[in-house]
Design a protein around this motif. Structure first.
Motif, PDB file in Angstrom:
ATOM      1  N   TYR A 100       7.172  13.117  -8.237  1.00 46.70           N
ATOM      2  CA  TYR A 100       5.753  13.456  -8.360  1.00 46.70           C
ATOM      3  C   TYR A 100       5.357  14.678  -7.526  1.00 46.70           C
ATOM      4  CZ  TYR A 100       5.154   9.115 -10.927  1.00 46.70           C
ATOM      5  OH  TYR A 100       5.236   8.117 -11.882  1.00 46.70           O
ATOM      6  N   ASN A 101       6.374  15.454  -7.101  1.00 45.47           N
ATOM      7  CA  ASN A 101       6.148  16.698  -6.360  1.00 45.47           C
ATOM      8  C   ASN A 101       5.251  16.498  -5.138  1.00 45.47           C
ATOM      9  OD1 ASN A 101       7.642  18.355  -8.203  1.00 45.47           O
ATOM     10  ND2 ASN A 101       5.909  18.250  -9.619  1.00 45.47           N
ATOM     11  N   LEU A 102       5.535  15.438  -4.393  1.00 51.16           N
ATOM     12  CA  LEU A 102       4.785  15.157  -3.175  1.00 51.16           C
ATOM     13  C   LEU A 102       5.533  15.714  -1.969  1.00 51.16           C
ATOM     14  CD1 LEU A 102       3.956  11.403  -3.933  1.00 51.16           C
ATOM     15  CD2 LEU A 102       2.442  13.370  -4.273  1.00 51.16           C
ATOM     16  N   VAL A 103       4.822  15.843  -0.862  1.00 56.55           N
ATOM     17  CA  VAL A 103       5.464  16.273   0.376  1.00 56.55           C
ATOM     18  C   VAL A 103       6.537  15.243   0.738  1.00 56.55           C
ATOM     19  CG1 VAL A 103       5.153  16.628   2.851  1.00 56.55           C
ATOM     20  CG2 VAL A 103       3.453  17.498   1.238  1.00 56.55           C
ATOM     21  N   GLN A 104       7.744  15.718   0.981  1.00 57.27           N
ATOM     22  CA  GLN A 104       8.836  14.807   1.302  1.00 57.27           C
ATOM     23  C   GLN A 104       8.899  14.594   2.809  1.00 57.27           C
ATOM     24  OE1 GLN A 104      12.610  15.477  -0.717  1.00 57.27           O
ATOM     25  NE2 GLN A 104      11.581  16.726  -2.255  1.00 57.27           N
ATOM     26  N   LEU A 105       8.576  13.385   3.218  1.00 57.32           N
ATOM     27  CA  LEU A 105       8.606  13.055   4.639  1.00 57.32           C
ATOM     28  C   LEU A 105      10.049  12.902   5.100  1.00 57.32           C
ATOM     29  CD1 LEU A 105       5.702  10.460   4.895  1.00 57.32           C
ATOM     30  CD2 LEU A 105       5.635  12.932   5.206  1.00 57.32           C
ATOM     31  N   PRO A 106      10.365  13.328   6.322  1.00 52.61           N
ATOM     32  CA  PRO A 106      11.743  13.213   6.803  1.00 52.61           C
ATOM     33  C   PRO A 106      12.149  11.769   7.009  1.00 52.61           C
ATOM     34  CG  PRO A 106      10.275  13.875   8.582  1.00 52.61           C
ATOM     35  CD  PRO A 106       9.463  13.912   7.311  1.00 52.61           C
ATOM     36  N   ASP A 107      13.404  11.493   6.722  1.00 56.62           N
ATOM     37  CA  ASP A 107      13.978  10.174   6.981  1.00 56.62           C
ATOM     38  C   ASP A 107      14.321  10.091   8.458  1.00 56.62           C
ATOM     39  OD1 ASP A 107      15.470   7.872   7.176  1.00 56.62           O
ATOM     40  OD2 ASP A 107      16.614   8.229   5.339  1.00 56.62           O
ATOM     41  N   LYS A 108      13.733   9.133   9.178  1.00 57.75           N
ATOM     42  CA  LYS A 108      13.968   9.028  10.617  1.00 57.75           C
ATOM     43  C   LYS A 108      15.444   8.876  10.935  1.00 57.75           C
ATOM     44  CE  LYS A 108       9.455   7.124  11.818  1.00 57.75           C
ATOM     45  NZ  LYS A 108       8.731   5.979  12.431  1.00 57.75           N
ATOM     46  N   ASN A 109      16.178   8.229  10.044  1.00 50.23           N
ATOM     47  CA  ASN A 109      17.607   8.048  10.290  1.00 50.23           C
ATOM     48  C   ASN A 109      18.367   9.355  10.193  1.00 50.23           C
ATOM     49  OD1 ASN A 109      17.481   5.249  10.658  1.00 50.23           O
ATOM     50  ND2 ASN A 109      17.506   4.906   8.457  1.00 50.23           N
ATOM     51  N   SER A 131       0.860  -1.188   0.000  1.00 53.59           N
ATOM     52  CA  SER A 131       0.000   0.000   0.000  1.00 53.59           C
ATOM     53  C   SER A 131       0.892   1.233   0.000  1.00 53.59           C
ATOM     54  CB  SER A 131      -0.933   0.020   1.210  1.00 53.59           C
ATOM     55  OG  SER A 131      -0.217   0.168   2.417  1.00 53.59           O
ATOM     56  N   LEU A 132       0.596   2.183  -0.866  1.00 51.42           N
ATOM     57  CA  LEU A 132       1.321   3.447  -0.940  1.00 51.42           C
ATOM     58  C   LEU A 132       0.385   4.550  -0.473  1.00 51.42           C
ATOM     59  CD1 LEU A 132       3.147   3.049  -4.388  1.00 51.42           C
ATOM     60  CD2 LEU A 132       4.029   2.554  -2.098  1.00 51.42           C
ATOM     61  N   ASN A 133       0.740   5.209   0.603  1.00 54.40           N
ATOM     62  CA  ASN A 133      -0.148   6.159   1.281  1.00 54.40           C
ATOM     63  C   ASN A 133       0.404   7.578   1.221  1.00 54.40           C
ATOM     64  OD1 ASN A 133      -1.987   4.045   2.957  1.00 54.40           O
ATOM     65  ND2 ASN A 133       0.139   3.367   2.922  1.00 54.40           N
ATOM     66  N   LEU A 134      -0.400   8.502   0.681  1.00 54.28           N
ATOM     67  CA  LEU A 134       0.017   9.893   0.585  1.00 54.28           C
ATOM     68  C   LEU A 134      -0.364  10.648   1.851  1.00 54.28           C
ATOM     69  CD1 LEU A 134      -1.106  10.854  -3.055  1.00 54.28           C
ATOM     70  CD2 LEU A 134       1.016   9.759  -2.311  1.00 54.28           C
ATOM     71  N   PRO A 135       0.379  11.722   2.180  1.00 54.40           N
ATOM     72  CA  PRO A 135      -0.040  12.589   3.284  1.00 54.40           C
ATOM     73  C   PRO A 135      -1.399  13.221   2.957  1.00 54.40           C
ATOM     74  CG  PRO A 135       2.224  13.045   2.633  1.00 54.40           C
ATOM     75  CD  PRO A 135       1.654  12.144   1.587  1.00 54.40           C
ATOM     76  N   HIS A 136      -2.096  13.693   3.966  1.00 56.54           N
ATOM     77  CA  HIS A 136      -3.430  14.257   3.758  1.00 56.54           C
ATOM     78  C   HIS A 136      -3.418  15.459   2.807  1.00 56.54           C
ATOM     79  CE1 HIS A 136      -4.123  11.830   7.355  1.00 56.54           C
ATOM     80  NE2 HIS A 136      -5.415  11.912   7.100  1.00 56.54           N
TER      81      HIS A 136
END
Length: 347
Positions: free
Chosen positions: A143-152, A64-69
């Motif tokens: 795809y110009n999506l919000v880039q979530l931070p890498d926890k590492n 499943s690929l889930n986008l931010p709201h």
């Protein structure tokens, strides 16, 4: 974007789940290279290829690929993203079907794919979670999506067991912790390379840049504090040079003189410091493997922990570190040890 991967044995169950969403009006098929029909017929089609590898226990890949709201893609874009994800994970010759669900507030798709290729080969699933995270970061940009931070990237390298034990034994914070905290402050305060170097030196941290002789590019950075040198990457990924330059203004040609001047001064300091300790101890400085990564020491034994004292003439950085909770924990452990020893003597 968040990707969730589940590997299973039964195509029927995952297809039935997605088809139920379609029947309820909460999902639709947006791409597939198998015939879309009832669950039984689609299961048979997947299993025909699966028979090429009858001993493979888990042939089902359900992602499943889930986008931010805040993000949204139309069906065509979402199908393209799903196809890019499959290809990036090695599913370039495999059966698949992509569903878009509308039962949640956030937009997301479900991909059902056969791990057995049409050629009979099996898609390698080694380190698939790590590879998936890397791929998702790339697709966010494409795809110009919000880039979530890498926890590492939001934390430094953890202390090793030996570093913790040394801290308990000496009641002093580990050098790795000291460097991480000061680097964090310097990165927040610095705007360019000159400011970054100056901020480090004000805290008695002396950087040294690895510069390619052929291209002039900076390929890495290390930090000297007292008698030890840590490579930036051993302190945590966020402290490697490639990630430091994401936080400060850096231009190779403009900053080259500043970096080379810093390196010349640092080489002189290392040479003078190493020779001084070599005369005093009879042991030349050298690079050793310490817990948490390679550490260069000056006249230190092989088991040096990377927790040397600051140079006597320098400011005592250990006094600056806000490590009261850590010290309280150490004090508490020491009290418990003394209490146990006291009980032993009474026995």
């Amino acid at each position: 974007m968040i990707a969730k991967i589940i590997k299973g044995k039964d195509f029927y169950g995952v297809l039935a789940y997605n088809e139920k969403k379609v029947e309820q009006g909460q999902g639709r098929v947006i791409d597939a290279n198998i015939a879309h029909g009832n669950t039984v017929d689609m299961t048979k089609e997947f299993n025909l290829v699966r028979q090429l590898r009858p001993r493979l226990a888990k042939a089902v890949c359900h992602v499943s690929l889930n986008l931010p709201h805040t993000d949204n893609l139309n069906d065509r874009e979402f199908a393209s993203l799903g196809h890019d994800y499959l290809k990036g994970m090695g599913f370039d010759d495999n059966q698949y079907i992509i569903y878009r669900h509308t039962d949640e507030e956030h937009h997301h798709i479900h991909i059902v794919a056969n791990r057995v290729k049409l050629s009979g080969e099996v898609v390698d699933d080694s380190r698939d979670l790590y590879r998936s995270k890397q791929l998702v970061r790339e697709l966010e940009k494409k795809y110009n999506l919000v880039q979530l931070p890498d926890k590492n990237m939001t934390k430094g390298a953890a202390l090793t067991q030996k570093e913790v034990e040394k801290a308990i034994r000496t009641s002093k914070p580990p050098i790795k912790l000291i460097l991480q905290q000061h680097l964090e402050s310097v990165l927040r305060e610095s705007k360019d390379v000159a400011g970054f170097i100056d901020g480090l030196k004000q805290r008695n941290i002396f950087p040294k840049f690895n510069v390619s002789k052929s291209t002039g590019r900076v390929t890495g950075i290390s930090f000297r504090y007292g008698e030890v040198i840590y490579k930036g990457s051993t302190l945590g990924r966020k402290y490697s040079w490639n990630n430091i330059v994401k936080h400060i203004d850096y231009e190779q040609d403009r900053d080259r003189p500043i970096i080379l001047e810093n390196n010349v001064a640092e080489r002189r300091a290392e040479r003078a410091f190493g020779e001084g300790l070599g005369r005093a101890t009879g042991t030349p400085g050298k690079t050793t493997d310490a817990p948490g990564g390679p550490v260069q020491t000056f006249g230190q034994p092989k088991n040096h922990m990377g927790a040397a004292q600051a140079v006597a003439s320098g400011q005592d950085m250990e006094e600056e570190i806000l490590w009261t909770p850590f010290k309280l924990e150490l004090d508490d452990r020491n009290r418990r040890k003394r209490k146990k020893k006291g009980k032993g003597r009474r026995l």
